[in-house]
Design an enzyme around this catalytic site. Structure first.
Site, mmCIF file in Angstrom:
data_model
loop_
_atom_site.group_PDB
_atom_site.id
_atom_site.type_symbol
_atom_site.label_atom_id
_atom_site.label_comp_id
_atom_site.label_asym_id
_atom_site.label_seq_id
_atom_site.Cartn_x
_atom_site.Cartn_y
_atom_site.Cartn_z
ATOM 1 N N TYR A 195 1.255 -13.669 3.015
ATOM 2 C CA TYR A 195 0.617 -13.864 4.935
ATOM 3 C C TYR A 195 1.732 -14.838 5.036
ATOM 4 O O TYR A 195 0.584 -15.503 6.411
ATOM 5 C CB TYR A 195 -0.400 -13.427 4.878
ATOM 6 C CG TYR A 195 -0.903 -12.527 4.461
ATOM 7 C CD1 TYR A 195 -1.081 -11.943 5.658
ATOM 8 C CD2 TYR A 195 -1.223 -11.906 3.318
ATOM 9 C CE1 TYR A 195 -2.127 -10.191 5.836
ATOM 10 C CE2 TYR A 195 -1.741 -10.885 2.785
ATOM 11 C CZ TYR A 195 -2.161 -9.514 4.369
ATOM 12 O OH TYR A 195 -2.457 -8.847 4.218
ATOM 13 N N ASN A 229 4.900 -5.305 5.045
ATOM 14 C CA ASN A 229 5.257 -5.327 6.264
ATOM 15 C C ASN A 229 5.509 -7.419 5.825
ATOM 16 O O ASN A 229 5.953 -7.230 7.265
ATOM 17 C CB ASN A 229 4.583 -4.754 7.546
ATOM 18 C CG ASN A 229 2.559 -5.143 7.275
ATOM 19 O OD1 ASN A 229 2.239 -4.618 6.022
ATOM 20 N ND2 ASN A 229 2.356 -5.719 8.450
ATOM 21 N N HIS A 240 -4.361 1.691 10.336
ATOM 22 C CA HIS A 240 -3.132 2.541 9.868
ATOM 23 C C HIS A 240 -2.785 3.390 9.784
ATOM 24 O O HIS A 240 -2.712 4.163 8.891
ATOM 25 C CB HIS A 240 -2.481 1.636 8.900
ATOM 26 C CG HIS A 240 -2.577 0.680 9.113
ATOM 27 N ND1 HIS A 240 -1.754 -0.354 9.585
ATOM 28 C CD2 HIS A 240 -2.735 -1.108 8.324
ATOM 29 C CE1 HIS A 240 -1.490 -2.247 9.302
ATOM 30 N NE2 HIS A 240 -2.609 -1.852 8.287
ATOM 31 N N HIS A 252 -2.342 -2.179 2.327
ATOM 32 C CA HIS A 252 -1.811 -1.623 3.816
ATOM 33 C C HIS A 252 -3.171 -2.420 4.185
ATOM 34 O O HIS A 252 -4.099 -2.791 5.009
ATOM 35 C CB HIS A 252 -0.961 -0.475 4.424
ATOM 36 C CG HIS A 252 -0.765 -1.213 5.475
ATOM 37 N ND1 HIS A 252 0.092 -2.261 5.718
ATOM 38 C CD2 HIS A 252 -0.226 -0.047 6.143
ATOM 39 C CE1 HIS A 252 0.640 -2.004 6.817
ATOM 40 N NE2 HIS A 252 -0.047 -1.045 6.780
#
Length: 458
Positions: A224, A278, A370, A397
């Site tokens: 992160y 991501n 999501h 996720h």
């Protein structure tokens, strides 16, 4: 507080540490269960500061290895990776010279007796931004050495570094996995994802290490670094948000080094396999993506016939793993699809009876977070996984644990995989609590931070 989930594949049962009985898939579809959680109790924690004892640089000399990590190559070989030198942050940065220090690994089956020695390669990378106020970064020297000739289920002792300086690490040990066989399995495989670097992350990793895994799989979203808050959880939501006019968001690259130091007590002793999420995209102004991820991690891409380290496969005893890339081309005319089809067609279920896929985003998810975000990927690839009878699909996720019945194309199917969303590993974004529609479709447990542990037998 961390919840440990044990999945025993002999009965394909899932046991929660909480004292409650959860149905198995052994007898077909079961009545869904949901445990509700009070959203006001949603917990999280701030980023650990860079001077935290588990994050700061500990070596007196920058020539000594740090951020040491192991990764599987083949059943008889292993990647050893580490970093030397000091990363540089600033407006004008000059990369270090990778040839200025050697990449060596000494290893053997007895303490202090290193009968085998291997040399490898080193590299550096830069993360560059064109805007005033944003900080460029160039890494320390990243070393990757392949050690081979390893015997199965054997403990090896090793040191890494440059013996001519001299700057070799302390002695560390690891145990190799069993060879591919229907009768041999790693004693425990730990799955974790969406880690970050918070106090909740420390709880997750400490608990994981206490459970003594023989293999660790991280399903994306590692550091992160793109959301690091230099003043903790207060103020602007990310480092580069202080520069609203910048054409691109900066990631705070020193968090990668901090994460490598934080994880070293685990990754230097247990092979750790990763797939990108991501938060690893980290676009640069030049269009380059995944630079940090690609340079720091050695994965068996070429060993498994992949032309990209964003997707690959490997064996761990009687299990064949396919690690799928959700943020590269996945359509059925692309390279990843062709590679996956070829890879699955070569799997011998008499040797590796279990077939497990991992990716960062889940295809099936009942949370609003999501929800159906990767429906296109599912439509392109799900049939292939179904055709070759993949047993389990692990994803991250969504920051909440969830397990599905066996399913194919939104229909209960005894030949479909079991889909498991691992849950929140501890990152700053906290757990997810809201459902896309009425809950009750599948067991959900989302008030804690998670890793999953997999015990296998045929």
């Amino acid at each position: 507080m961390t919840l440990l989930i044990m999945i025993t594949l002999t009965s394909i049962s899932l046991l929660l540490a909480a004292a409650e009985t959860i149905p198995t898939t052994l007898d077909g579809p079961f009545k869904p269960l949901t445990r509700r959680f009070e959203p006001s109790l949603r917990r999280g924690s701030d980023d650990l500061p860079m001077d935290h004892p588990r994050l700061r640089k500990r070596n007196v000399s920058s020539d000594f290895p740090e951020q040491i990590a192991l990764a599987l190559s083949t059943p008889t070989s292993m990647w050893v990776s580490w970093v030397t030198g000091d990363a540089i942050v600033g407006k004008d940065v000059k990369p270090l010279d990778p040839s200025s220090i050697a990449s060596e690994v000494w290893y053997g089956k007895e303490k202090g007796n290193y009968m085998l020695k291997k040399k490898g390669n080193a590299t550096v990378y830069s993360q560059l931004y064109p805007s005033d106020g944003l900080l460029n970064y160039t890494s320390g020297i990243i070393h990757h050495v392949l050690i081979d000739g390893l015997e199965p289920e054997t403990r090896y002792y090793y040191r890494c570094g440059d013996s001519s300086v001299p700057a070799m690490s302390e002695e560390i040990s690891f145990e190799t996995l069993p060879l591919p066989s229907k009768d041999a399995y790693p004693h425990r495989i730990a799955f974790v994802g969406d880690l970050g670097l918070t106090s909740n992350t420390t709880t997750t990793i400490d608990h994981l290490m206490e459970n003594d895994p023989s293999l660790v799989i991280i399903v994306g979203d590692l550091t992160y670094a793109n959301q690091y808050r230099t003043i903790g959880g207060k103020g602007v939501p990310c480092f580069s948000c202080s520069f609203p006019d910048a054409p691109i968001r900066e990631t705070y690259q020193p968090r990668w080094d901090a994460w490598g130091r934080f994880m070293e007590p685990l990754t230097s002793k247990v092979p750790t396999m990763v797939i990108e999420g991501n938060h690893e995209i980290e676009p640069q102004a030049s269009g380059i993506t995944f630079k940090s991820y690609s340079e720091r991690f050695a994965v068996p891409a070429s060993e498994s016939g992949s032309n990209s380290n964003l997707y690959y496969s490997f064996d761990a005893g009687g299990v064949h793993f396919v690690m799928l890339g959700a943020y590269v081309d996945y359509n059925n005319t692309g390279l990843q699809y062709a590679w996956l089809k070829e890879d699955l067609s070569k799997v011998d279920r008499a040797v590796t009876p279990w077939l497990v896929a991992t990716m960062h985003p889940p295809w099936y998810n009942s949370y609003s977070s999501h929800y159906q975000e990767f429906e296109c990927m599912r439509q392109e690839m799900e049939e292939l996984l179904y055709q070759y009878r993949v047993d389990i699909v692990f994803a991250g996720h969504v920051h909440a644990y969830e397990r599905m019945n066996r399913i194919y194309n939104y229909t209960l199917d005894p030949c479909g995989p079991v889909y498991i969303t691992i849950g929140d590993g501890g990152n700053i974004e906290k757990v997810d609590v809201d459902f896309a529609d009425d809950p009750g479709k599948c067991h959900s447990s989302y008030d804690l931070f998670f890793f999953n542990s997999l015990n296998l037998s045929n």
